[in-house]
Design a protein around this motif. Sequence first.
Motif, PDB file in Angstrom:
ATOM      1  N   THR A 169       0.851  -1.193   0.000  1.00  0.00           N
ATOM      2  CA  THR A 169       0.000   0.000   0.000  1.00  0.00           C
ATOM      3  C   THR A 169       0.887   1.243   0.000  1.00  0.00           C
ATOM      4  OG1 THR A 169      -0.122   0.072   2.421  1.00  0.00           O
ATOM      5  CG2 THR A 169      -1.838  -1.166   1.285  1.00  0.00           C
ATOM      6  N   ARG A 170       0.410   2.278  -0.674  1.00  0.00           N
ATOM      7  CA  ARG A 170       1.107   3.569  -0.654  1.00  0.00           C
ATOM      8  C   ARG A 170       0.068   4.676  -0.499  1.00  0.00           C
ATOM      9  NH1 ARG A 170       5.590   3.099  -5.629  1.00  0.00           N
ATOM     10  NH2 ARG A 170       6.324   0.983  -5.083  1.00  0.00           N
ATOM     11  N   LEU A 171       0.281   5.519   0.485  1.00  0.00           N
ATOM     12  CA  LEU A 171      -0.625   6.647   0.732  1.00  0.00           C
ATOM     13  C   LEU A 171      -0.295   7.780  -0.240  1.00  0.00           C
ATOM     14  CD1 LEU A 171      -2.792   7.979   2.617  1.00  0.00           C
ATOM     15  CD2 LEU A 171      -0.853   8.835   3.969  1.00  0.00           C
ATOM     16  N   ILE A 172      -1.307   8.292  -0.921  1.00  0.00           N
ATOM     17  CA  ILE A 172      -1.108   9.439  -1.819  1.00  0.00           C
ATOM     18  C   ILE A 172      -1.135  10.704  -0.960  1.00  0.00           C
ATOM     19  CG2 ILE A 172      -1.916  10.680  -3.874  1.00  0.00           C
ATOM     20  CD1 ILE A 172      -3.354   8.097  -4.714  1.00  0.00           C
ATOM     21  N   ASP A 173       0.024  11.079  -0.454  1.00  0.00           N
ATOM     22  CA  ASP A 173       0.108  12.282   0.391  1.00  0.00           C
ATOM     23  C   ASP A 173       0.802  13.432  -0.333  1.00  0.00           C
ATOM     24  OD1 ASP A 173       2.604  11.179   0.375  1.00  0.00           O
ATOM     25  OD2 ASP A 173       2.772  10.922   2.549  1.00  0.00           O
ATOM     26  N   SER A 174       1.212  13.177  -1.584  1.00  0.00           N
ATOM     27  CA  SER A 174       1.781  14.237  -2.425  1.00  0.00           C
ATOM     28  C   SER A 174       1.782  13.749  -3.870  1.00  0.00           C
ATOM     29  CB  SER A 174       3.212  14.572  -1.993  1.00  0.00           C
ATOM     30  OG  SER A 174       4.093  13.531  -2.379  1.00  0.00           O
ATOM     31  N   THR A 175       2.046  14.657  -4.798  1.00  0.00           N
ATOM     32  CA  THR A 175       2.079  14.282  -6.222  1.00  0.00           C
ATOM     33  C   THR A 175       3.268  13.382  -6.546  1.00  0.00           C
ATOM     34  OG1 THR A 175       3.275  16.332  -6.696  1.00  0.00           O
ATOM     35  CG2 THR A 175       0.886  16.377  -6.986  1.00  0.00           C
ATOM     36  N   LYS A 176       4.258  13.371  -5.646  1.00  0.00           N
ATOM     37  CA  LYS A 176       5.461  12.541  -5.869  1.00  0.00           C
ATOM     38  C   LYS A 176       5.124  11.060  -5.959  1.00  0.00           C
ATOM     39  CE  LYS A 176       8.728  15.619  -3.496  1.00  0.00           C
ATOM     40  NZ  LYS A 176       9.527  15.795  -2.269  1.00  0.00           N
ATOM     41  N   VAL A 177       4.122  10.641  -5.191  1.00  0.00           N
ATOM     42  CA  VAL A 177       3.741   9.218  -5.166  1.00  0.00           C
ATOM     43  C   VAL A 177       3.340   8.753  -6.563  1.00  0.00           C
ATOM     44  CG1 VAL A 177       2.137   7.528  -4.158  1.00  0.00           C
ATOM     45  CG2 VAL A 177       3.018   9.407  -2.753  1.00  0.00           C
ATOM     46  N   ILE A 178       2.574   9.595  -7.257  1.00  0.00           N
ATOM     47  CA  ILE A 178       2.135   9.257  -8.618  1.00  0.00           C
ATOM     48  C   ILE A 178       3.309   9.384  -9.586  1.00  0.00           C
ATOM     49  CG2 ILE A 178       0.490   9.829 -10.465  1.00  0.00           C
ATOM     50  CD1 ILE A 178      -0.820   8.761  -7.864  1.00  0.00           C
ATOM     51  N   LYS A 179       4.081  10.445  -9.452  1.00  0.00           N
ATOM     52  CA  LYS A 179       5.211  10.686 -10.374  1.00  0.00           C
ATOM     53  C   LYS A 179       6.221   9.538 -10.377  1.00  0.00           C
ATOM     54  CE  LYS A 179       5.002  15.741 -10.521  1.00  0.00           C
ATOM     55  NZ  LYS A 179       5.532  16.994  -9.959  1.00  0.00           N
ATOM     56  N   LYS A 180       6.452   8.960  -9.198  1.00  0.00           N
ATOM     57  CA  LYS A 180       7.395   7.844  -9.087  1.00  0.00           C
ATOM     58  C   LYS A 180       6.949   6.630  -9.901  1.00  0.00           C
ATOM     59  CE  LYS A 180       9.552   8.733  -4.595  1.00  0.00           C
ATOM     60  NZ  LYS A 180       9.627   8.318  -3.178  1.00  0.00           N
ATOM     61  N   LEU A 181       5.668   6.562 -10.180  1.00  0.00           N
ATOM     62  CA  LEU A 181       5.120   5.409 -10.907  1.00  0.00           C
ATOM     63  C   LEU A 181       4.854   5.697 -12.384  1.00  0.00           C
ATOM     64  CD1 LEU A 181       2.641   4.192  -8.138  1.00  0.00           C
ATOM     65  CD2 LEU A 181       4.645   2.937  -8.961  1.00  0.00           C
ATOM     66  N   HIS A 182       5.207   6.900 -12.845  1.00  0.00           N
ATOM     67  CA  HIS A 182       4.977   7.258 -14.250  1.00  0.00           C
ATOM     68  C   HIS A 182       5.575   6.220 -15.202  1.00  0.00           C
ATOM     69  CE1 HIS A 182       3.936  11.854 -14.024  1.00  0.00           C
ATOM     70  NE2 HIS A 182       3.093  11.100 -13.392  1.00  0.00           N
ATOM     71  N   ASN A 183       4.785   5.849 -16.209  1.00  0.00           N
ATOM     72  CA  ASN A 183       5.229   4.928 -17.282  1.00  0.00           C
ATOM     73  C   ASN A 183       5.740   3.581 -16.758  1.00  0.00           C
ATOM     74  OD1 ASN A 183       4.861   6.904 -19.468  1.00  0.00           O
ATOM     75  ND2 ASN A 183       6.568   7.972 -18.483  1.00  0.00           N
ATOM     76  N   SER A 184       5.164   3.095 -15.658  1.00  0.00           N
ATOM     77  CA  SER A 184       5.672   1.843 -15.074  1.00  0.00           C
ATOM     78  C   SER A 184       4.625   0.737 -14.928  1.00  0.00           C
ATOM     79  CB  SER A 184       6.272   2.123 -13.697  1.00  0.00           C
ATOM     80  OG  SER A 184       5.246   2.394 -12.753  1.00  0.00           O
ATOM     81  N   ALA A 185       3.343   1.068 -15.050  1.00  0.00           N
ATOM     82  CA  ALA A 185       2.295   0.076 -14.771  1.00  0.00           C
ATOM     83  C   ALA A 185       1.868  -0.679 -16.028  1.00  0.00           C
ATOM     84  CB  ALA A 185       1.080   0.755 -14.149  1.00  0.00           C
ATOM     85  N   ASP A 186       1.857  -2.004 -15.928  1.00  0.00           N
ATOM     86  CA  ASP A 186       1.284  -2.821 -17.009  1.00  0.00           C
ATOM     87  C   ASP A 186      -0.229  -2.654 -17.038  1.00  0.00           C
ATOM     88  OD1 ASP A 186       3.674  -4.425 -17.931  1.00  0.00           O
ATOM     89  OD2 ASP A 186       3.673  -4.980 -15.805  1.00  0.00           O
ATOM     90  N   ARG A 187      -0.810  -2.532 -15.839  1.00  0.00           N
ATOM     91  CA  ARG A 187      -2.250  -2.380 -15.715  1.00  0.00           C
ATOM     92  C   ARG A 187      -2.543  -1.352 -14.623  1.00  0.00           C
ATOM     93  NH1 ARG A 187      -1.719  -4.926 -19.660  1.00  0.00           N
ATOM     94  NH2 ARG A 187      -2.694  -6.916 -20.272  1.00  0.00           N
ATOM     95  N   LEU A 188      -3.575  -0.541 -14.870  1.00  0.00           N
ATOM     96  CA  LEU A 188      -3.984   0.492 -13.906  1.00  0.00           C
ATOM     97  C   LEU A 188      -5.494   0.459 -13.748  1.00  0.00           C
ATOM     98  CD1 LEU A 188      -3.523   3.122 -12.190  1.00  0.00           C
ATOM     99  CD2 LEU A 188      -3.747   4.398 -14.334  1.00  0.00           C
TER     100      LEU A 188
END
Length: 403
Positions: A279-298
């Motif tokens: 689990t990861r808490l979305i407490d800033s935009t960094k959480v999403i940015k770290k995962l940019h272009n990395s997910a096979d499925r969303l």
Amino acid sequence: MRLHRNLVFAVIDALKQIFNDGEYADKVIEKVLRYDKRWGARDRAFIAETTYDIVRWKRLYTEIAEAHEPYSRQHLFRLFAVWCVLKGISLPDWKQLEETPERRIKGKFDELSKIRKFRESVPDWMDELGEKSLGNKLWTKEIAALNQQADVILRVNTLKITKPQLKLFLAKEDIETVDIDGYPDALKLKERKNVFTTEAFKDGLFEVQDASSQLVAPYLEVQPGQRVVDACAGAGGKTLHLASLMQNKGQLIALDIYESKLKKLKIRARRNGIHNFETRLIDSTKVIKKLHNSADRLLLDAPCSGLGVIKRNPDSKWKLEPEFIDRIMGVQQDILQNYSKMVKKGGQMVYATCSILPQENTEQVKKFLESENGKEFELVREQNVYASETGFDGFYMALVKKI
């Protein structure tokens, strides 16, 4: 049916908390059921089902009873009397129910039942919005279906047990279930029972999840070994389903803006025997940015009006406001625009809601695909799930691919 004073008083107390104090029906019922440890399963069922029934038909019953907010205790007893008369239940000789005009109640019911907003017990604005969005014919069918009591549906945890095995296991605990065509992991209870006290639940052999909700995770077409992100995980019903479809292999990341929900998910995941997730808490935009272009499925199981799940949340008819729908549509588009950046080239994303409104669903996807961020995606398919067609919750799903 013989009415017991202490059970009826518990219903009246629950209605006061829901209608006057603005509390959520499920939380109130949970609280009221703890009043007396001596109450058996039938007593508890009477309190819960009667309360939900009166909440569901609040507008119709208040019109018939000529009761107005804030409801006095006398007004709440009037609503209960209307419920009894329309259910064909003989009224006891109690002072609170004296001089109940039974013939007038039935006559008024017949008269009001000719008008949809009273018959289906919805606010004016909701009735107007439903007709405008879905058309008269579909809205009339849909709101009637959404006013039916929800079935209890289980999802088999295939990481631990097969469906035939679970059926046998539950039968030993005196819980009979049936398969549902087209829903491979679903079992429907023949009779409503509290499944949370069973050994099968404690051992993580199943989750309670509506059949329509069970369509969402498979729509994403996940494979074992992939990196899958559930970006609006909440308490994780669909996260758990994704984990079982992934056979506990690969990486499953559950995101949410509420830490309390992610904590509940961790507890559920342990019970389900899931270990390929974090689990990861979305407490800033960094959480999403770290995962940019990395997910096979969303998976984007977006916040919405919840108009498709009125069956199980009848009090939402009275809590929902038109301004909220306008506001949540902005949130939905923002999620699509920003979270979609987590999908890698060739990856897939599902946008889903438990709403039946096209402005929250197909129109949101169309707007996204026509935007700058959406130009790299193409629509693979979409599906509207209507309660009037399935008997289950209303849902929407769109599968898009990054090209």
